[in-house]
Design an enzyme around this catalytic site. Structure first.
Site, PDB file in Angstrom:
ATOM      1  N   ASP A  64     -10.699   2.264  -3.418  1.00 54.32           N
ATOM      2  CA  ASP A  64     -11.260   1.986  -2.091  1.00 54.32           C
ATOM      3  C   ASP A  64     -12.779   2.056  -2.119  1.00 54.32           C
ATOM      4  O   ASP A  64     -13.427   1.743  -1.125  1.00 54.32           O
ATOM      5  CB  ASP A  64     -10.727   3.005  -1.073  1.00 54.32           C
ATOM      6  CG  ASP A  64      -9.358   2.602  -0.554  1.00 54.32           C
ATOM      7  OD1 ASP A  64      -8.942   1.449  -0.780  1.00 54.32           O
ATOM      8  OD2 ASP A  64      -8.694   3.444   0.083  1.00 54.32           O
ATOM      9  N   ASP A 114       0.839  -1.205   0.000  1.00 54.54           N
ATOM     10  CA  ASP A 114       0.000   0.000   0.000  1.00 54.54           C
ATOM     11  C   ASP A 114       0.878   1.260   0.000  1.00 54.54           C
ATOM     12  O   ASP A 114       2.094   1.207   0.294  1.00 54.54           O
ATOM     13  CB  ASP A 114      -0.902  -0.030   1.245  1.00 54.54           C
ATOM     14  CG  ASP A 114      -2.218   0.715   1.053  1.00 54.54           C
ATOM     15  OD1 ASP A 114      -2.331   1.502   0.094  1.00 54.54           O
ATOM     16  OD2 ASP A 114      -3.124   0.515   1.888  1.00 54.54           O
TER      17      ASP A 114
HETATM   18  C1  DGJ Z   1      -5.879   1.869   1.800  1.00 48.75           C
HETATM   19  C2  DGJ Z   1      -6.242   0.630   1.022  1.00 48.75           C
HETATM   20  O1  DGJ Z   1      -6.684   0.972  -0.240  1.00 48.75           O
HETATM   21  C3  DGJ Z   1      -7.279  -0.148   1.822  1.00 48.75           C
HETATM   22  O2  DGJ Z   1      -7.717  -1.269   1.096  1.00 48.75           O
HETATM   23  C4  DGJ Z   1      -6.670  -0.560   3.128  1.00 48.75           C
HETATM   24  O3  DGJ Z   1      -5.605  -1.448   2.907  1.00 48.75           O
HETATM   25  C5  DGJ Z   1      -6.179   0.664   3.882  1.00 48.75           C
HETATM   26  N1  DGJ Z   1      -5.341   1.486   3.072  1.00 48.75           N
HETATM   27  C6  DGJ Z   1      -5.455   0.255   5.134  1.00 48.75           C
HETATM   28  O4  DGJ Z   1      -4.892   1.289   5.786  1.00 48.75           O
END
Ligand code: DGJ
Length: 722
Positions: free
Chosen positions: A531, A461
């Site tokens: 997201d 991430d």
């Molecule tokens: C952003 C990601 O896109 C989410 O799926 C998740 O992993 C969060 N970060 C966790 O902090």
């Protein structure tokens, strides 16, 4: 005497001084003109083998205001003489000169690669251009290597990978992808006019706001699969820019590479700078054909497991269920439930490490949190394995919270300007990966994590963009190298990790789809597009995503309902069908599910496994787009050997109750017979059980959907000859 060198689709005619590269259904032609400039000649549908072109000649200027330098497109123009169009390369020399005029020197053919050397007319600045065409798709990879052989340092202020030139014309439509966090990949289509349109990121990474991809349609029609389309994708995960220009003579040029904003790469004598690769292609089968070529190219030439990437397993990810509240027992409970519906990979997301209770602390401290996992990760990993799944883990290696042991020890490891404030995003700062010590730290903890634990998958991430991109540890005139060296080190870490841990798969995530491009895709097996997991919103995001990227990397989770901005309550079936158009995952809190949900999920996951190769690696036809307020959307995927097709149909609203539009499938073998199989529990239409490809493509299939937010899906399997 005429000599024609020809090898692997590359030829050079020494009489006309014309180079030609053929691959797939495409020919790409350029030559050395009367001034020794490298001038584009043709890019489009494949020409006859014996077709040739005369030596190119500079265009006339236009009055005294537009000199031939500007009216004559070049393959890779230095900024010098009277160039007002976007240059490919701009340099400042130590004596203050900024004039760079690049002329042809020599060429080499090495295997599938044509390399052309250019040089400034006076100074020892050399540029090696690289052309490599994929023989299957006709997609051409272009890049440049700039070398300083003078005796003094110089500063590269602008460096593109390539300029693409389209046939002169006025009837072009530019397609691009724009977005923001949670609303990525919105397709924009705009008529082109004279002037420049900039697609870019100044953020240090690819960004949610624009994708490094373009397509230009000639005589745009609503038929996805008809018409001439030129397209390109830049393989770079740092700040980038693509400039699309239609000049005063209606010539269209597209130049892309490092973003020149705040760029200034000092190149010492003997040093060189390589640009990213800019891939370009052409399709006579419309924007649909263009994206199918790009998908095929990504699957066979870009992804780490090319040419045969493994299909994506069905995953469970606990992020939306638990957020930071991960514990050994809580994860085990979810793992048992995930295994019961056919999930193949169980992933623990954020929250397992350091003092990570929320997003204020912990990033940088990559030890297992003892309160949450008193016995380390092993018991959970063993449990996951005993349930027949493999195990994945979330990391965010490039970031640090100020509230962490790492930052307390190494406050100088982040991007910063000495003595200036350090702007936080999500309470975190960006580690300067360009620093050798930071690179070593990041590689070291990841290597240890993968060596000590049986981990099959990392979700990598990256949850903010850069601010104050300073690098005080190096000389002031070298600080701006951070734009290149950071990303080179990122790629280097990924490459080395993969070499050392070849079984580990990696997902690129950046708060959703903030880092998706053909550069990161060389090292990652899949991406997290957004997201936003609302299945209705996802239809549009996924539609846009597939213009540039294969569904084979597009992960999609089934999450809670209602969710997302429209709060609509959507059935389990609808949510699954939306996610089954890519790599399927489940992200809902399974502790909230009722027996009916488990039964539906089990059934749909089983069905998905029957079609996943077709969906992920087949040819995608967008039969009805969800964009522009459409009430419907329909996709069809056809397997490479045309033995199977999978069709997903969605009805968003039924204002006035019109029947669902008739569906005309595409890409099937017209003579073969296909058997219909409904994926959804209830039949979605009045269709024959067996019919030929010709029937499915021409008869107009009726699907019985009515109401709001309805969905159905079916597959067609080719009937084996007895
Ligand atoms: C952003 C990601 O896109 C989410 O799926 C998740 O992993 C969060 N970060 C966790 O902090």
């Amino acid at each position: 005497m005429i000599s024609i060198q020809a090898q692997n689709g590359i030829s050079f005619n020494s009489a006309s001084k014309v180079f030609r590269i053929d691959g797939g259904d495409v020919s790409y032609v350029f030559g050395i003109n009367n001034l020794d400039e490298l001038q584009p000649i043709y890019w489009g549908a494949r020409l006859g083998t014996r077709d040739g072109f005369p030596q190119p000649h500079t265009n006339r200027g236009h009055a005294s205001f537009d000199l031939p330098t500007g009216t004559t497109p070049q393959e890779f123009a230095g900024w010098g003489a009277g160039l007002y169009m976007e240059p490919a390369l701009k340099i400042t020399f130590p004596d203050g000169d900024r004039d760079l005029v690049l002329h042809y020197v020599s060429q080499r053919i090495e295997g599938d690669v044509l390399a052309i050397r250019l040089k400034d007319i006076e100074r020892d600045v050399f540029v090696d251009l690289r052309y490599e065409m994929d023989p299957a798709t006709g997609i051409l990879g272009r890049s440049a290597n700039i070398e300083n052989r003078t005796s003094a340092p110089l500063v590269i202020e602008q460096a593109a990978a390539a300029t693409w030139t389209l046939p002169r014309g006025t009837n072009y439509t530019l397609d691009s992808l724009t977005g923001r966090w949670s609303g990525e990949d919105q397709l924009q289509q705009e008529a082109m006019h004279q002037g420049a349109r900039i697609l870019e990121s100044r953020r240090g990474s690819t960004g949610h706001q624009n994708d490094p991809w373009f397509a230009i349609e000639r005589a745009h029609t609503n038929d996805q699969d008809a018409g001439d389309v030129w397209f390109g994708a830049l393989a770079w995960s740092g700040s980038w820019r693509i400039t699309v220009e239609q000049d005063m003579l209606n010539q269209v040029r597209v130049t892309g590479g490092y973003n020149p904003f705040d760029f200034g790469y000092k190149l010492n004598p003997g040093e060189s700078l390589a640009t990213p690769v800019f891939y370009g292609g052409y399709s006579s089968s419309g924007i649909g054909g263009a994206s199918r070529l790009l998908h095929r190219f990504e699957l066979t030439r870009i992804l780490p497991q090319r040419p045969d990437p493994r299909p994506r397993p069905v995953i469970y990810n606990s992020w939306e269920a638990t957020e930071f509240n991960v514990t050994e027992s809580g994860q085990e409970e979810l793992a048992e439930k995930a295994a019961s519906i056919g999930v193949e990979r169980f992933i623990v997301d954020d929250g397992w490490f350091g003092q990570r209770k929320d997003d204020h602390a912990g990033l940088g401290d990559w030890y297992v949190n003892q309160e949450k996992f008193p016995h380390g990760l092993k018991p959970l990993i063993d449990k996951v394995h005993s349930l027949g799944m493999d195990f994945g883990l979330w990391v965010e290696p490039e970031m640090v919270n100020p509230d962490s042991d790492l930052y307390r020890k190494h406050p100088d490891w982040v991007l910063n300007f000495a003595g200036r404030p350090r702007t936080e995003g999500r309470n975190q700062l960006v580690l300067n990966l360009a620093r050798p010590d930071v690179r070593a730290y990041v590689f070291g903890f990841l290597d240890k994590l993968l060596t000590e634990n049986d981990i099959a998958f990392l979700k990598w991430d990256y949850n903010r963009n850069w601010s104050e991109p300073g690098w005080p540890a190096v000389a002031p005139d070298e600080q701006k190298q951070v734009y290149v060296k950071y990303v080179d080190n990122l790629y280097g870490i990924l490459r080395e990790l993969r070499e050392k841990h070849p079984k580990v798969e990696i997902e690129s995530c950046s708060g959703g789809g903030g880092r998706v491009d053909l550069g990161i895709l060389r090292y990652t097996d899949e991406v997290w597009p957004s997201d936003n997991t609302n299945p209705f919103d996802r239809l549009t995001i996924q539609d846009g995503f597939t213009y540039a990227y294969t569904p084979g990397v597009m992960m999609a989770w089934v999450t809670e309902s209602p969710s997302g901005p429209n709060h609509a309550s959507l059935s389990t079936e609808y949510r699954f069908l939306s996610s089954m158009q890519g790599g399927l995952g489940v992200g809902a809190n399974l502790n909230h599910w009722q027996p009916d949900d488990f039964a539906a999920a089990r059934h749909l996951i089983e069905e998905y496994k029957q079609i996943r190769e077709t969906v992920q690696q087949g040819s995608l036809y967008r039969l009805i787009s969800p964009r522009n307020g459409s009430e419907h959307s329909v996709t069809e995927s056809v397997s490479v050997d045309r033995s199977q097709a999978a069709v997903f149909a969605f009805l968003h609203t039924s204002q006035f109750g019109y029947p669902f539009p008739l569906l005309y499938l595409r890409g099937l073998d017209p003579k073969a017979e296909y058997r219909l199989h409904w994926i959804t529990a209830k039949p979605g239409g009045n269709l024959p059980e067996v019919a030929t490809g010709a029937y499915w493509m021409n008869a107009g299939l009726s699907v019985n959907l009515d109401g709001d937010y309805q969905a159905t899906a079916f597959r067609l399997d080719r009937v084996q000859a007895p």
